[in-house]
Every structure is written in C-alpha cells, then in structure tokens.
Design an enzyme around this catalytic site. Structure first.
Site, short mmCIF file in Angstrom:
data_model
loop_
_atom_site.label_atom_id
_atom_site.label_comp_id
_atom_site.label_asym_id
_atom_site.label_seq_id
_atom_site.Cartn_x
_atom_site.Cartn_y
_atom_site.Cartn_z
N ASP A 34 -36.59 3.03 -43.76
CA ASP A 34 -37.54 3.67 -42.82
C ASP A 34 -38.15 4.99 -43.30
OD1 ASP A 34 -36.58 1.55 -41.38
OD2 ASP A 34 -35.81 2.71 -39.70
N LYS A 139 -38.38 -4.34 -39.11
CA LYS A 139 -37.27 -4.50 -38.16
C LYS A 139 -37.65 -3.87 -36.82
CE LYS A 139 -34.79 -0.44 -39.95
NZ LYS A 139 -34.65 0.36 -38.76
N CYS A 172 -30.60 4.87 -38.12
CA CYS A 172 -30.89 3.59 -38.79
C CYS A 172 -30.06 3.38 -40.06
CB CYS A 172 -32.38 3.47 -39.06
SG CYS A 172 -33.30 3.25 -37.52
C1 C5J Z 1 -34.39 5.68 -37.61
C2 C5J Z 1 -34.67 6.53 -35.38
N1 C5J Z 1 -35.09 5.12 -38.60
N2 C5J Z 1 -34.01 7.65 -35.64
N3 C5J Z 1 -34.91 5.62 -36.36
O1 C5J Z 1 -33.35 6.26 -37.83
O2 C5J Z 1 -35.08 6.32 -34.27
#
Ligand code: C5J
Length: 231
Positions: A34, A139, A172
């Site tokens: 991400d 995702k 994540c």
């Molecule tokens: C991730 C989030 N990628 N913190 N998402 O950690 O909402």
C-alpha cells in the site's frame, strides 16, 4: 553446476530478531504494502482520517533502494493497493462510516475519489511504481490475502518466504503478516521500510512480530537484505 546456480540455491542468513532469517532466493518474494498516494500524500485517505502523512515518507527512500537491489538480483517483487470498486459495492458500510470525518471513502478529494480504484490517489507513488511483470494485488481490506488472488499467485510461483515492507506497520502490514503466518509463509519485516502515523504503534507492532520466538515472523532492516542479495 555453475557457481551462480550454487549461490541461488543456498540459503543466506540475515541478521534479524529474534534470530537470523534464512533467506532462500528461489522461494522469496518482496511484498510492498500500500505505498499509495492516498496514504503518503496530502489530500488522501490517511490525511482524511486526521493523520500526518509526513510520518510515512521516511520509508520511501529505503524502499526504493531495496526494490532496486531486489530487481537487480532478479527476485520476485509484488505490490498491493488498498481500495474499492468505483460503485463501492465491495465497501462494507461499517468501513465507510468509521472515522466520522467530513469526507469518507468514495468522496472526491484533491487526488480524486478517496480509496477508489482507478483514481490518482489510489496509485502507487511514482518513486515505487511497479514494473511490467510485477504483480499488483488490489485488496478491499487491510490484509492482502482477504478477497484477493495473492495466495494463489504465491503458491503457483513457489513462494514460501515474504520480505514485507510498506504502510502502515500496525494496520495493513501487520494484518497481512498475520494472514501470511497462518498460511505457512515465513515473513521478514524490515523496520526502516515500514511506517506508521504513530511512532509508538510502529515500535510496538514490530516488537509483537518478533516476540515469543518470532510469533509472527522476523524483523530486520533493508541494508542487511541488500547485502545478502547483492552479488
Ligand atoms: C493501511 C490503513 N494500508 N492504515 N491502511 O495500513 O488504513
């Protein structure tokens, strides 16, 4: 057998917590979680939730160096993106409502609709843009295994070890490492290549991975991996 093949098939020890990680190149993939504009740049999902996105930006340079070395070594690299269908049909109402900010997932911000696939904010930052042939896993949740084809791709590629980087450490990254652990993957998380909006959560999340003899995996840093994979 040539020297190159002999090296390829030999596990290399990487200094890590709680003990050295035996990296097997042929079985390893780099999984970058991400590293999207929505989390790392102003005007996206991260900032919408009240976070200071600059906290995450220290991870960009070490990830760039690691990815360059990983690609040079000819190893498998994969990327994930958190986001939803433009019609938001895969967005649980509970996820949309949480946060209670002025804006929410699907609303239009400075980088397009927040956390929606195809929008500029959903893109991976240009510094870490995937190359042709590197799988990108879209995702809808926090974990990269939930409602995705990640496990199938890894199994079909003979991957059993994941070097995990990206954001955020306790959300994540952690969810994905836990999912991977339950599916039998060995996970090595790199402390300088993962980041959180909350430094104390980051530190604790890393401790949680390596605690209890490596309950979820191992923790190391990018310089040690780069050294191990550089001929
Ligand atoms: C991730 C989030 N990628 N913190 N998402 O950690 O909402």
């Amino acid at each position: 057998m040539t020297g190159a093949i002999a090296r390829k098939d030999t596990a290399v020890a990487i200094a890590a917590q709680p003990y050295p990680f035996m990296l097997r190149r042929e079985a390893a993939a780099l999984l970058i979680i991400d590293m999207q504009r929505d989390f790392l740049e102003p005007g996206g999902f991260g900032e919408m939730l009240g976070n200071d996105v600059s906290q995450l930006r220290r991870t960009i340079e070490p990830n760039q160096k690691l990815l360059a070395a990983w690609r040079t070594a000819g190893l498998m690299a994969m990327h994930t993106r958190e986001g939803h269908r433009p019609d938001l049909a895969d967005l649980p109402p509970a996820k949309k409502e949480r946060g209670k900010g002025a804006m929410t997932i699907g609303d239009r911000g400075p980088m397009g609709r927040i956390l929606v696939r195809g929008e500029p904010g959903h893109d991976i930052i240009s510094e870490l843009a995937p190359r042709d042939g590197e799988p990108v896993i879209d995702k809808p949740g926090k974990g990269a295994f939930f409602a995705t084809d990640l496990h199938a791709i890894l199994q079909n590629s003979g991957v059993s070890q994941l070097v995990v980087t990206g954001v955020t450490t306790e959300v994540c990254v952690h969810t994905t490492v836990r999912e991977a652990n339950d599916r039998g993957y060995e996970c090595l998380v790199l402390d300088d290549c993962v980041g959180s909006y909350f430094p104390d959560f980051h530190a604790t999340a890393l401790k949680m991975i390596a605690a209890q003899g490596g309950i979820f995996g191992w923790v190391s840093s990018s310089d040690k991996v780069i050294e191990a994979i550089t001929e």
